[in-house]
Design a protein around this motif. Sequence first.
Motif, PDB file in Angstrom:
ATOM      1  N   ILE A  87       0.858  -1.196   0.000  1.00  0.00           N
ATOM      2  CA  ILE A  87       0.000   0.000   0.000  1.00  0.00           C
ATOM      3  C   ILE A  87       0.887   1.237   0.000  1.00  0.00           C
ATOM      4  CG2 ILE A  87      -1.853   1.228   1.174  1.00  0.00           C
ATOM      5  CD1 ILE A  87      -2.662  -1.556   0.263  1.00  0.00           C
ATOM      6  N   GLY A  88       0.582   2.199  -0.876  1.00  0.00           N
ATOM      7  CA  GLY A  88       1.406   3.384  -0.999  1.00  0.00           C
ATOM      8  C   GLY A  88       1.317   4.319   0.188  1.00  0.00           C
ATOM      9  N   THR A  89       2.475   4.776   0.646  1.00  0.00           N
ATOM     10  CA  THR A  89       2.580   5.835   1.647  1.00  0.00           C
ATOM     11  C   THR A  89       4.017   6.358   1.574  1.00  0.00           C
ATOM     12  OG1 THR A  89       2.108   6.436   3.957  1.00  0.00           O
ATOM     13  CG2 THR A  89       3.335   4.396   3.608  1.00  0.00           C
ATOM     14  N   HIS A 144     -10.504  -0.559  -2.036  1.00  0.00           N
ATOM     15  CA  HIS A 144     -10.865  -1.988  -1.966  1.00  0.00           C
ATOM     16  C   HIS A 144      -9.642  -2.819  -1.580  1.00  0.00           C
ATOM     17  CE1 HIS A 144     -11.511  -6.007  -3.932  1.00  0.00           C
ATOM     18  NE2 HIS A 144     -12.613  -5.909  -3.206  1.00  0.00           N
ATOM     19  N   LEU A 145      -8.465  -2.452  -2.102  1.00  0.00           N
ATOM     20  CA  LEU A 145      -7.236  -3.158  -1.742  1.00  0.00           C
ATOM     21  C   LEU A 145      -6.954  -3.027  -0.245  1.00  0.00           C
ATOM     22  CD1 LEU A 145      -4.690  -4.718  -2.679  1.00  0.00           C
ATOM     23  CD2 LEU A 145      -3.616  -2.492  -3.097  1.00  0.00           C
ATOM     24  N   LEU A 146      -7.179  -1.838   0.307  1.00  0.00           N
ATOM     25  CA  LEU A 146      -7.043  -1.658   1.757  1.00  0.00           C
ATOM     26  C   LEU A 146      -7.945  -2.628   2.498  1.00  0.00           C
ATOM     27  CD1 LEU A 146      -7.133   2.255   2.185  1.00  0.00           C
ATOM     28  CD2 LEU A 146      -5.124   0.783   2.229  1.00  0.00           C
ATOM     29  N   HIS A 147      -9.203  -2.671   2.086  1.00  0.00           N
ATOM     30  CA  HIS A 147     -10.182  -3.517   2.767  1.00  0.00           C
ATOM     31  C   HIS A 147      -9.830  -4.988   2.658  1.00  0.00           C
ATOM     32  CE1 HIS A 147     -13.297  -0.054   2.142  1.00  0.00           C
ATOM     33  NE2 HIS A 147     -12.398   0.227   3.053  1.00  0.00           N
ATOM     34  N   PHE A 173      -1.211   7.330  -2.363  1.00  0.00           N
ATOM     35  CA  PHE A 173      -0.383   7.285  -1.169  1.00  0.00           C
ATOM     36  C   PHE A 173      -1.184   7.850   0.008  1.00  0.00           C
ATOM     37  CE2 PHE A 173       2.212   7.800  -4.908  1.00  0.00           C
ATOM     38  CZ  PHE A 173       3.244   6.895  -4.736  1.00  0.00           C
ATOM     39  N   LEU A 174      -1.239   7.112   1.103  1.00  0.00           N
ATOM     40  CA  LEU A 174      -1.944   7.569   2.290  1.00  0.00           C
ATOM     41  C   LEU A 174      -1.018   8.368   3.194  1.00  0.00           C
ATOM     42  CD1 LEU A 174      -3.995   4.394   3.327  1.00  0.00           C
ATOM     43  CD2 LEU A 174      -4.711   6.311   1.878  1.00  0.00           C
TER      44      LEU A 174
END
Length: 250
Positions: A87-89, A144-147, A173-174
Amino acid sequence: MNFQFSNKYKDQQEAVLNLLSNFENEGEMLNDGRRNVIKVLRLDDQLLNVKSFKIPNLVNRVAYKFFRKSKAERSFENASYLLKNGIGTPHPVGFFEEKNTLLFNKSYYVSEQLDADITFRSLILDPNYPNREEILRKFTAFTHLLHENNILFKDHSPGNTLIKKNGDDYDFFLVDLNRMEFKDLTFDERIINFSRITSKKDMVAIMSDEYAKLTGLDYDKVFSQMWKYTAVFQEKFYRKKRWKKRFKLG
């Protein structure tokens, strides 16, 4: 000071600590500083984003000293977890906490500065933004990928997703990472997670359509719930705003 560095920056501990010691007088401000202060500082050829959390109230100063992880530590751990799960950050540098014998004082979360093209808010403010629907659908896929990775980002709001164009694609990015839960999510929890994103019905319709396609759920069911929870959030938001204005708070 209590601190922890990511592996990438362990050899630059002294330089980063020196930057923090001059935080009050150095760097470029990125926000108004009314609550937390966010600045960009330079470390050699790398720009760093430093978030200085305000000193909490007395109860939390005790809690963060003895019982709970600070916002800075949670931000650092959550960023590491996100990257581990694809996941982007912005890449974490480290977290730093000032404490005395009895109380917690200030804390800092440091990450690499990421120069994004836009935030999600740009799509709200400009209905004619280029490729707006495509970006909305890809943002929905990102959520959706996060979930699917059992990540509930509690501050999923317009300013907390940075968007960067990558050729013909878009990367997300979060930021503002201290409030997250990691657990299996129910349908309602997943849909509620969209409620703070936008109050625009056309955008909710597009996100509902994409989320229904990704999950195999019925579009009408997804849209009715997403719009319902969006309306509930908006009502709470504006009621709180009216209350603050009435009593001249904030």
